[in-house]
Design an enzyme around this catalytic site. Structure first.
Site, PDB file in Angstrom:
ATOM      1  N   SER A 241       0.825  -1.210   0.000  1.00 25.16           N
ATOM      2  CA  SER A 241       0.000   0.000   0.000  1.00 25.16           C
ATOM      3  C   SER A 241       0.858   1.259   0.000  1.00 25.16           C
ATOM      4  O   SER A 241       0.556   2.232  -0.715  1.00 25.16           O
ATOM      5  CB  SER A 241      -0.960   0.006   1.195  1.00 25.16           C
ATOM      6  OG  SER A 241      -0.262  -0.105   2.422  1.00 25.16           O
ATOM      7  N   HIS A 271      -1.882  -8.718   1.889  1.00 27.41           N
ATOM      8  CA  HIS A 271      -1.570  -7.458   2.557  1.00 27.41           C
ATOM      9  C   HIS A 271      -2.689  -7.136   3.546  1.00 27.41           C
ATOM     10  O   HIS A 271      -2.922  -7.890   4.480  1.00 27.41           O
ATOM     11  CB  HIS A 271      -1.380  -6.359   1.504  1.00 27.41           C
ATOM     12  CG  HIS A 271      -0.816  -5.070   2.038  1.00 27.41           C
ATOM     13  ND1 HIS A 271      -0.152  -4.979   3.235  1.00 27.41           N
ATOM     14  CD2 HIS A 271      -0.828  -3.798   1.529  1.00 27.41           C
ATOM     15  CE1 HIS A 271       0.237  -3.738   3.442  1.00 27.41           C
ATOM     16  NE2 HIS A 271      -0.166  -2.991   2.420  1.00 27.41           N
ATOM     17  N   HIS A 318       5.881 -12.632   8.586  1.00 31.49           N
ATOM     18  CA  HIS A 318       6.000 -11.289   8.019  1.00 31.49           C
ATOM     19  C   HIS A 318       7.223 -11.243   7.124  1.00 31.49           C
ATOM     20  O   HIS A 318       8.223 -11.930   7.390  1.00 31.49           O
ATOM     21  CB  HIS A 318       6.117 -10.238   9.125  1.00 31.49           C
ATOM     22  CG  HIS A 318       5.961  -8.833   8.633  1.00 31.49           C
ATOM     23  ND1 HIS A 318       7.017  -8.105   8.132  1.00 31.49           N
ATOM     24  CD2 HIS A 318       4.868  -8.030   8.540  1.00 31.49           C
ATOM     25  CE1 HIS A 318       6.580  -6.903   7.764  1.00 31.49           C
ATOM     26  NE2 HIS A 318       5.284  -6.833   7.996  1.00 31.49           N
ATOM     27  N   ARG A 327       3.007  -4.277  17.300  1.00 32.21           N
ATOM     28  CA  ARG A 327       1.619  -3.851  17.131  1.00 32.21           C
ATOM     29  C   ARG A 327       0.669  -4.920  17.671  1.00 32.21           C
ATOM     30  O   ARG A 327      -0.404  -4.605  18.199  1.00 32.21           O
ATOM     31  CB  ARG A 327       1.338  -3.561  15.656  1.00 32.21           C
ATOM     32  CG  ARG A 327       2.206  -2.452  15.072  1.00 32.21           C
ATOM     33  CD  ARG A 327       2.023  -2.323  13.575  1.00 32.21           C
ATOM     34  NE  ARG A 327       2.402  -3.542  12.873  1.00 32.21           N
ATOM     35  CZ  ARG A 327       2.217  -3.748  11.569  1.00 32.21           C
ATOM     36  NH1 ARG A 327       1.654  -2.808  10.814  1.00 32.21           N
ATOM     37  NH2 ARG A 327       2.602  -4.878  11.007  1.00 32.21           N
ATOM     38  N   ASP A 373      -2.180  -8.323  12.300  1.00 30.97           N
ATOM     39  CA  ASP A 373      -3.499  -8.834  11.929  1.00 30.97           C
ATOM     40  C   ASP A 373      -3.999  -9.942  12.842  1.00 30.97           C
ATOM     41  O   ASP A 373      -5.198 -10.217  12.883  1.00 30.97           O
ATOM     42  CB  ASP A 373      -3.468  -9.359  10.492  1.00 30.97           C
ATOM     43  CG  ASP A 373      -3.116  -8.275   9.492  1.00 30.97           C
ATOM     44  OD1 ASP A 373      -3.645  -7.159   9.625  1.00 30.97           O
ATOM     45  OD2 ASP A 373      -2.307  -8.543   8.590  1.00 30.97           O
TER      46      ASP A 373
END
Length: 441
Positions: A241, A271, A318, A327, A373
């Site tokens: 992105s 993504h 990742h 995160r 995620d």
């Protein structure tokens, strides 16, 4: 807002002069080698982009202007009585390179509130799509329709001097960030709430007003939106992105066109759509096992069965990280403080306890640890947002902060059109053959 804009211009002028000198003195120096596998495997790890606002450390995770997620949670200003950083503060940090004061964050919050009006044709354009269209399709359509408002596109058509490109880009970037929550909320209401009217409170901060637009008023959900919008804002310049936005922007496409391109990349399963895939996988597991409180042993077996069927376990692994994503840990800490007894959240934690070892045992996974995620969906479900197809839209609203800050810097520094060289397999074979003959390989 004008003081922040002047400060950005001053910072950019200083950095542009430093870059000019750096290129003059070191422009011919090689940065690194590129191996054949990188050419075929998604340019993995090839250093080829300058992104000023964030840098991804394989072990420490994302750093915004040198600050880790944990440091941002401590140092960035918070809403009155709040516990999570305000994303406006992170935008200021990415834009200016300094931690903002509470007053500077308030200035940005007000500027965004003042810029949030959306032309009626944008909503009509979204309405032309079937309600069954994926939320990301509707979201991107709204962004494209909003492009009619681009100040940069207008200025360019009128012959603006290239040294001034940054100015209308800056204005477009702020306008776009201000309007995205309304487009996203309109899509959410249209698809999931029978077109319920949007309610907003422009006296609130950007993330809290977004929560209200979505129809959520619970105080803890507002806190979650502040955290969510902060930790998803950027992940250096090479992810799809961010890179797509930068690439299209390098052609002098305006922020609306560039961001729409980035959002089309974010919609990919590898993504941003991964956050949708995670919660979908968990729900399917619970349905298959016939329980909402699976044991670690049951989870382990289901994970092994997933791998044995040739599928991946979404939310784990990742391309750059080689440690648990900070995160993920930030969201875990939020859940521990606000919903420790939630069964779905506890299942996420149990998955965290068993899956990394299973993935590591395969010998094929470089990073068996969870990424951002792996946790976000469970937090949203806790507050009633079970429409997991919409999660990527939330991600997209947040990502605007990083890519727009980056775009302002790209135009202020006069970055060139991005045009890497491609090569054919035949040419690679020829190069390898010639090198072997010369004894160079």
């Amino acid at each position: 807002m004008i003081d922040i804009k002047k400060k950005f211009r001053t910072k950019a002028d200083k950095e542009a002069a430093e870059i000019k000198m750096l290129l003059k003195e070191n422009g011919d120096r090689p940065v690194e080698e590129v191996v054949v596998s990188q050419l075929y495997q998604g340019m993995r790890g090839i250093t080829s982009i300058v992104s000023e606002v964030s840098l991804l450390d394989p072990l420490d995770g994302i750093k915004f202007r040198g600050y880790t997620i944990a440091e941002l949670q401590e140092k960035l200003p918070k809403a009155q009585g709040g516990t999570e950083p305000l994303p406006e503060g992170l935008f200021y940090l990415m834009l200016i390179g300094e931690l903002p004061t509470e007053e500077e964050v308030k200035v940005i919050s007000k500027a965004l509130a003042d810029r949030s009006n959306i032309p009626e044709h944008v909503f009509k354009t979204i309405d032309a799509l079937p309600i069954s269209a994926h939320p990301m399709t509707q979201f991107v359509t709204g962004i494209m329709a909003l492009q009619t408002e681009s100040l940069f596109a207008k200025a360019y058509s009128e012959g603006i001097n290239k040294k001034d490109y940054w100015d209308p880009i800056f204005e477009d970037a702020l306008n776009l960030i201000a309007r995205l929550p309304y487009i996203a909320a309109y899509v959410y209401s249209r698809k999931y709430r029978n077109g319920a009217p949007l309610k907003s409170d422009k006296s609130l901060d950007w993330a809290a007003n977004f929560a209200l637009l979505l129809g959520y008023t619970e105080r803890d959900f507002l806190k979650l939106m502040r955290l969510y919008m902060t930790i998803h804002a950027d992940h250096e310049g090479g992810n799809v992105s961010a890179h797509a936005t930068h690439l299209v922007g390098s052609a002098l496409s305006d922020p609306y066109l560039s961001f729409a391109a980035g959002m089309n990349g974010l919609a990919g399963p590898l993504h941003g759509l991964a956050n949708q895939e995670v919660i979908k996988w968990i729900f399917e597991m619970l349905k298959t096992l016939g329980t909402d409180t699976p044991s670690k042993e049951q989870i382990a077996q289901y994970a092994k069965d997933t791998l044995a069927s040739g599928k991946v376990i979404p939310g784990y692994g990742h391309g750059v990280l080689r440690n648990t994503d900070p995160r993920f840990l930030a969201q875990k800490a939020f859940a521990e403080a606000n919903m420790p007894q939630d069964k779905l959240v506890q299942t996420v934690w149990h998955i965290f306890e068993v899956v990394p070892e299973i993935l590591a045992a395969t010998g094929k996974v470089k990073n068996p640890w969870p990424n951002v995620d792996a946790h976000s969906g469970a937090l949203l479900v806790h507050f009633g947002m079970k429409e997991y197809e919409f999660y990527t839209v939330l991600f997209g609203v947040s990502r605007s902060l990083g890519v727009m800050a980056n775009m302002c810097w790209s135009r202020a520094l006069g970055f060139a059109l991005e045009r890497p060289k491609s090569i054919t397999t035949k040419a690679i074979k020829q190069w390898l053959d010639e090198g072997a003959k010369k004894g160079a390989l």
